[in-house]
Design a protein around this motif. Structure first.
Motif, PDB file in Angstrom:
ATOM      1  N   VAL A   1      43.493  46.988  29.504  1.00 43.15           N
ATOM      2  CA  VAL A   1      43.410  45.578  29.086  1.00 43.15           C
ATOM      3  C   VAL A   1      43.922  44.674  30.193  1.00 43.15           C
ATOM      4  CG1 VAL A   1      44.249  43.868  27.439  1.00 43.15           C
ATOM      5  CG2 VAL A   1      43.615  46.153  26.645  1.00 43.15           C
ATOM      6  N   ARG A   2      45.034  45.031  30.774  1.00 42.14           N
ATOM      7  CA  ARG A   2      45.616  44.204  31.817  1.00 42.14           C
ATOM      8  C   ARG A   2      44.731  44.156  33.048  1.00 42.14           C
ATOM      9  NH1 ARG A   2      49.891  47.029  33.381  1.00 42.14           N
ATOM     10  NH2 ARG A   2      50.718  45.302  34.595  1.00 42.14           N
ATOM     11  N   SER A   3      44.059  45.251  33.347  1.00 42.49           N
ATOM     12  CA  SER A   3      43.184  45.269  34.520  1.00 42.49           C
ATOM     13  C   SER A   3      42.005  44.318  34.348  1.00 42.49           C
ATOM     14  CB  SER A   3      42.694  46.686  34.803  1.00 42.49           C
ATOM     15  OG  SER A   3      41.838  47.153  33.782  1.00 42.49           O
ATOM     16  N   MET A   4      41.497  44.191  33.121  1.00 42.30           N
ATOM     17  CA  MET A   4      40.417  43.246  32.867  1.00 42.30           C
ATOM     18  C   MET A   4      40.891  41.801  33.060  1.00 42.30           C
ATOM     19  SD  MET A   4      37.652  44.840  32.351  1.00 42.30           S
ATOM     20  CE  MET A   4      36.674  43.447  31.759  1.00 42.30           C
ATOM     21  N   ILE A   5      42.100  41.514  32.616  1.00 39.06           N
ATOM     22  CA  ILE A   5      42.660  40.174  32.816  1.00 39.06           C
ATOM     23  C   ILE A   5      42.791  39.870  34.308  1.00 39.06           C
ATOM     24  CG2 ILE A   5      44.713  38.741  32.467  1.00 39.06           C
ATOM     25  CD1 ILE A   5      45.154  40.264  29.827  1.00 39.06           C
ATOM     26  N   ASP A   6      43.275  40.862  35.069  1.00 40.72           N
ATOM     27  CA  ASP A   6      43.411  40.679  36.514  1.00 40.72           C
ATOM     28  C   ASP A   6      42.055  40.460  37.184  1.00 40.72           C
ATOM     29  OD1 ASP A   6      46.145  41.038  36.302  1.00 40.72           O
ATOM     30  OD2 ASP A   6      46.062  43.187  36.727  1.00 40.72           O
TER      31      ASP A   6
ATOM     32  N   PHE B   1      39.271  39.055  35.886  1.00 46.48           N
ATOM     33  CA  PHE B   1      38.761  37.700  35.651  1.00 46.48           C
ATOM     34  C   PHE B   1      39.602  36.659  36.371  1.00 46.48           C
ATOM     35  CE2 PHE B   1      36.922  39.880  31.859  1.00 46.48           C
ATOM     36  CZ  PHE B   1      35.594  39.652  32.176  1.00 46.48           C
ATOM     37  N   ALA B   2      40.909  36.884  36.468  1.00 45.75           N
ATOM     38  CA  ALA B   2      41.760  35.942  37.197  1.00 45.75           C
ATOM     39  C   ALA B   2      41.386  35.912  38.676  1.00 45.75           C
ATOM     40  CB  ALA B   2      43.226  36.329  37.030  1.00 45.75           C
ATOM     41  N   GLY B   3      41.099  37.080  39.240  1.00 49.00           N
ATOM     42  CA  GLY B   3      40.714  37.138  40.645  1.00 49.00           C
ATOM     43  C   GLY B   3      39.403  36.431  40.925  1.00 49.00           C
ATOM     44  N   ASN B   4      38.451  36.567  40.027  1.00 48.42           N
ATOM     45  CA  ASN B   4      37.157  35.903  40.216  1.00 48.42           C
ATOM     46  C   ASN B   4      37.251  34.393  40.121  1.00 48.42           C
ATOM     47  OD1 ASN B   4      35.583  38.162  40.717  1.00 48.42           O
ATOM     48  ND2 ASN B   4      35.199  38.562  38.562  1.00 48.42           N
ATOM     49  N   ALA B   5      38.310  33.909  39.475  1.00 47.24           N
ATOM     50  CA  ALA B   5      38.471  32.466  39.323  1.00 47.24           C
ATOM     51  C   ALA B   5      39.115  31.809  40.543  1.00 47.24           C
ATOM     52  CB  ALA B   5      39.322  32.178  38.082  1.00 47.24           C
TER      53      ALA B   5
ATOM     54  N   VAL C   1      51.009  42.631  37.648  1.00 45.42           N
ATOM     55  CA  VAL C   1      49.693  43.079  38.084  1.00 45.42           C
ATOM     56  C   VAL C   1      49.545  44.553  37.707  1.00 45.42           C
ATOM     57  CG1 VAL C   1      48.087  43.332  40.018  1.00 45.42           C
ATOM     58  CG2 VAL C   1      49.765  41.464  40.014  1.00 45.42           C
ATOM     59  N   SER C   2      48.410  44.907  37.133  1.00 48.56           N
ATOM     60  CA  SER C   2      48.129  46.298  36.785  1.00 48.56           C
ATOM     61  C   SER C   2      47.741  47.083  38.038  1.00 48.56           C
ATOM     62  CB  SER C   2      46.993  46.365  35.769  1.00 48.56           C
ATOM     63  OG  SER C   2      45.781  45.902  36.355  1.00 48.56           O
ATOM     64  N   HIS C   3      47.755  48.402  37.920  1.00 58.06           N
ATOM     65  CA  HIS C   3      47.352  49.229  39.058  1.00 58.06           C
ATOM     66  C   HIS C   3      45.883  48.982  39.406  1.00 58.06           C
ATOM     67  CE1 HIS C   3      47.714  52.677  41.789  1.00 58.06           C
ATOM     68  NE2 HIS C   3      46.497  53.024  41.390  1.00 58.06           N
ATOM     69  N   MET C   4      45.010  48.994  38.393  1.00 60.68           N
ATOM     70  CA  MET C   4      43.595  48.754  38.637  1.00 60.68           C
ATOM     71  C   MET C   4      43.339  47.331  39.110  1.00 60.68           C
ATOM     72  SD  MET C   4      42.461  51.743  37.891  1.00 60.68           S
ATOM     73  CE  MET C   4      40.686  51.546  37.785  1.00 60.68           C
ATOM     74  N   GLY C   5      44.204  46.412  38.686  1.00 61.64           N
ATOM     75  CA  GLY C   5      44.028  45.016  39.042  1.00 61.64           C
ATOM     76  C   GLY C   5      44.470  44.660  40.450  1.00 61.64           C
ATOM     77  N   LEU C   6      45.098  45.594  41.155  1.00 64.45           N
ATOM     78  CA  LEU C   6      45.565  45.290  42.506  1.00 64.45           C
ATOM     79  C   LEU C   6      44.421  44.952  43.459  1.00 64.45           C
ATOM     80  CD1 LEU C   6      48.365  47.990  42.860  1.00 64.45           C
ATOM     81  CD2 LEU C   6      48.692  45.512  43.033  1.00 64.45           C
ATOM     82  N   VAL C   7      43.213  45.402  43.156  1.00 63.88           N
ATOM     83  CA  VAL C   7      42.071  45.075  44.025  1.00 63.88           C
ATOM     84  C   VAL C   7      41.360  43.800  43.571  1.00 63.88           C
ATOM     85  CG1 VAL C   7      41.648  47.412  44.843  1.00 63.88           C
ATOM     86  CG2 VAL C   7      40.595  46.662  42.711  1.00 63.88           C
TER      87      VAL C   7
END
Length: 232
Positions: free
Chosen positions: A19-24, A26-30, A199-205
């Motif tokens: 769940v957290r990785s999905m939030i990261d 969309f935040a990155g794309n913004a 930041v999640s592990h998957m969200g680091l990218v």
């Protein structure tokens, strides 16, 4: 091939990682790239994490490409911990690095996510003359080694050349896969830890703060030419 000394993360952070990785994401794309410094066109290679391929780092590569870098996937498909000879594998990974550096006469930045960061550090230990800097994302300070074998020695490598290349370890205390404590270098010269929050592990990218840090590091490190004795 074994990876030793990788600490686990907490069960709760692991459970909420998707769940957290999905939030990261969309935040990155913004994030507007107009807020980030432009690059100098030098080559950057991005290494994916375990079980991931270039598709998992495609957005990061695209955004860095838009910042005027020449960005490359690692060219080896899904990262599946290759078996066989470790030194042969690292030599194979170095083919792309050497090709880009010798083509341009410029050093190359390596960005490694999770296990990919271990590959970046292994390349630094063997081929420092080709590398401008390495940036790792959620990568523990562990060892790549053969089963039952001692860590590989690096005969003929100039330790001063290795130490001259800056290395940055970006980590999150809320990483759901790798405990952040293992990502902090201990008394390693020219290795620097950079913490990011929530930041999640998957969200680091994907996370905007991580992208901003990477853009700043890429723009800050000077463009040294490839060391003359590295080019043959």
């Amino acid at each position: 091939m074994h990876i030793t000394n990788i600490p686990p993360s907490s069960a709760m952070l692991f459970a909420f990682e998707p769940v957290r990785s999905m939030i990261d994401f969309f935040a990155g794309n913004a994030l507007s790239l107009e807020l980030l410094p432009k690059g100098d066109g030098h080559s950057v290679i991005v290494f994916p994490g375990l079980g991931a391929s270039g598709s998992a780092t495609a957005v990061l590569r695209s955004r860095l490409q838009q910042l005027d870098y020449e960005v490359h996937d690692w060219e080896h498909g899904v990262n599946q911990l290759p078996g066989g000879d470790l030194e042969a594998w690292i030599t194979q990974l170095a083919t792309q690095l050497r090709r880009l550096a010798e083509r341009d006469g410029r050093t190359v930045t390596l960005v490694g996510w999770s296990l990919g960061g271990l590959y970046a550090r292994a390349l630094l230990q063997r081929y420092p003359a080709y590398i401008r800097q390495i940036i790792t994302l959620g990568t523990p300070y562990a060892e790549l080694r053969h089963a039952g074998a001692a860590p590989a020695s690096h005969h003929g490598i100039d330790d001063d050349a290795v130490a001259a290349v800056p290395a940055f370890s970006i980590y999150s205390k809320s990483d759901g896969l790798v405990a952040w404590q293992g990502c902090v270098p201990s008394a390693l010269h020219n290795h620097h830890a950079i913490a990011v929050d929530d930041v999640s592990h998957m969200g680091l990218v994907h996370h905007p703060e991580v992208l901003s840090i990477i853009a700043g590091l890429l723009a800050r490190c000077g463009g040294d030419a490839v060391h003359a004795r590295a080019v043959r």
